[in-house]
Design a protein around this motif. Structure first.
Motif, PDB file in Angstrom:
ATOM      1  N   PHE A 158       0.839  -1.190   0.000  1.00 58.77           N
ATOM      2  CA  PHE A 158       0.000   0.000   0.000  1.00 58.77           C
ATOM      3  C   PHE A 158       0.875   1.242   0.000  1.00 58.77           C
ATOM      4  CE2 PHE A 158      -2.757  -3.244   1.628  1.00 58.77           C
ATOM      5  CZ  PHE A 158      -4.000  -2.929   1.128  1.00 58.77           C
ATOM      6  N   SER A 159       0.319   2.334  -0.521  1.00 58.82           N
ATOM      7  CA  SER A 159       0.978   3.634  -0.518  1.00 58.82           C
ATOM      8  C   SER A 159       0.053   4.618   0.171  1.00 58.82           C
ATOM      9  CB  SER A 159       1.252   4.074  -1.959  1.00 58.82           C
ATOM     10  OG  SER A 159       1.875   5.325  -1.973  1.00 58.82           O
ATOM     11  N   ARG A 160       0.643   5.470   1.031  1.00 56.45           N
ATOM     12  CA  ARG A 160      -0.188   6.367   1.822  1.00 56.45           C
ATOM     13  C   ARG A 160       0.468   7.729   1.989  1.00 56.45           C
ATOM     14  NH1 ARG A 160      -1.490   6.095   8.220  1.00 56.45           N
ATOM     15  NH2 ARG A 160      -3.183   7.572   8.104  1.00 56.45           N
ATOM     16  N   GLN A 161      -0.361   8.762   1.870  1.00 56.92           N
ATOM     17  CA  GLN A 161       0.052  10.104   2.269  1.00 56.92           C
ATOM     18  C   GLN A 161      -0.892  10.501   3.390  1.00 56.92           C
ATOM     19  OE1 GLN A 161      -0.070  13.239  -0.658  1.00 56.92           O
ATOM     20  NE2 GLN A 161       0.951  14.659   0.692  1.00 56.92           N
ATOM     21  N   LEU A 162      -0.349  10.802   4.559  1.00 58.21           N
ATOM     22  CA  LEU A 162      -1.152  11.101   5.729  1.00 58.21           C
ATOM     23  C   LEU A 162      -2.157  12.212   5.441  1.00 58.21           C
ATOM     24  CD1 LEU A 162      -1.611  10.350   8.668  1.00 58.21           C
ATOM     25  CD2 LEU A 162       0.042  12.101   9.299  1.00 58.21           C
ATOM     26  N   GLY A 163      -3.427  11.954   5.731  1.00 57.80           N
ATOM     27  CA  GLY A 163      -4.477  12.932   5.529  1.00 57.80           C
ATOM     28  C   GLY A 163      -4.935  13.088   4.095  1.00 57.80           C
ATOM     29  N   SER A 164      -4.409  12.268   3.184  1.00 56.20           N
ATOM     30  CA  SER A 164      -4.748  12.457   1.786  1.00 56.20           C
ATOM     31  C   SER A 164      -5.300  11.191   1.137  1.00 56.20           C
ATOM     32  CB  SER A 164      -3.528  12.952   1.015  1.00 56.20           C
ATOM     33  OG  SER A 164      -3.866  13.214  -0.320  1.00 56.20           O
ATOM     34  N   PHE A 165      -4.511  10.127   1.042  1.00 55.51           N
ATOM     35  CA  PHE A 165      -4.954   8.938   0.324  1.00 55.51           C
ATOM     36  C   PHE A 165      -4.268   7.690   0.840  1.00 55.51           C
ATOM     37  CE2 PHE A 165      -1.287  10.473  -2.120  1.00 55.51           C
ATOM     38  CZ  PHE A 165      -0.513   9.329  -2.177  1.00 55.51           C
ATOM     39  N   ILE A 166      -4.879   6.561   0.539  1.00 56.25           N
ATOM     40  CA  ILE A 166      -4.265   5.240   0.704  1.00 56.25           C
ATOM     41  C   ILE A 166      -4.634   4.452  -0.544  1.00 56.25           C
ATOM     42  CG2 ILE A 166      -4.168   3.094   2.017  1.00 56.25           C
ATOM     43  CD1 ILE A 166      -5.073   4.676   4.464  1.00 56.25           C
ATOM     44  N   PHE A 167      -3.633   3.916  -1.233  1.00 53.88           N
ATOM     45  CA  PHE A 167      -3.846   3.118  -2.435  1.00 53.88           C
ATOM     46  C   PHE A 167      -3.204   1.747  -2.266  1.00 53.88           C
ATOM     47  CE2 PHE A 167      -4.100   7.311  -4.506  1.00 53.88           C
ATOM     48  CZ  PHE A 167      -5.240   7.135  -5.262  1.00 53.88           C
ATOM     49  N   GLU A 168      -3.876   0.729  -2.788  1.00 45.45           N
ATOM     50  CA  GLU A 168      -3.220  -0.563  -2.930  1.00 45.45           C
ATOM     51  C   GLU A 168      -2.394  -0.498  -4.212  1.00 45.45           C
ATOM     52  OE1 GLU A 168      -4.161  -5.223  -3.900  1.00 45.45           O
ATOM     53  OE2 GLU A 168      -5.793  -3.971  -3.151  1.00 45.45           O
ATOM     54  N   LEU A 169      -1.167  -0.962  -4.144  1.00 44.86           N
ATOM     55  CA  LEU A 169      -0.290  -0.976  -5.310  1.00 44.86           C
ATOM     56  C   LEU A 169      -0.204  -2.396  -5.841  1.00 44.86           C
ATOM     57  CD1 LEU A 169       2.602   1.237  -3.895  1.00 44.86           C
ATOM     58  CD2 LEU A 169       0.769   1.940  -5.422  1.00 44.86           C
TER      59      LEU A 169
END
Length: 79
Positions: free
Chosen positions: A54-65
């Protein structure tokens, strides 16, 4: 000319399934677990959960890669 409702046509044109033709072993995925600095104010964190990356930017998004190759990934699912 026949009328086809949008609710019927749209699922035929837009796929929500992403083929995962390239698989990676867990030890390969672990190499990408890190915090990546995009600029002075933005960080992207990648991490493993349930054998997925997973990729995450705090307060913005979470994506499965999902892997496309050994070095390329697609954003698969937005959580």
């Amino acid at each position: 000319m026949s009328y086809i409702p949008k609710w019927l046509l749209l699922p035929l044109l837009v796929s929500t399934e992403f083929p995962n033709s390239f698989s990676m072993a867990m030890n390969q995925l672990e190499k990408y677990v890190a915090i990546y600095q995009l600029d002075d104010t933005h960080e992207i964190k990648t991490y493993l959960r349930n054998d997925k990356l997973f990729s995450r930017q705090l307060g913005s998004f979470i994506f499965e890669l999902t892997p496309k190759s050994e070095t390329e990934f697609d954003f698969h699912t937005w959580i």
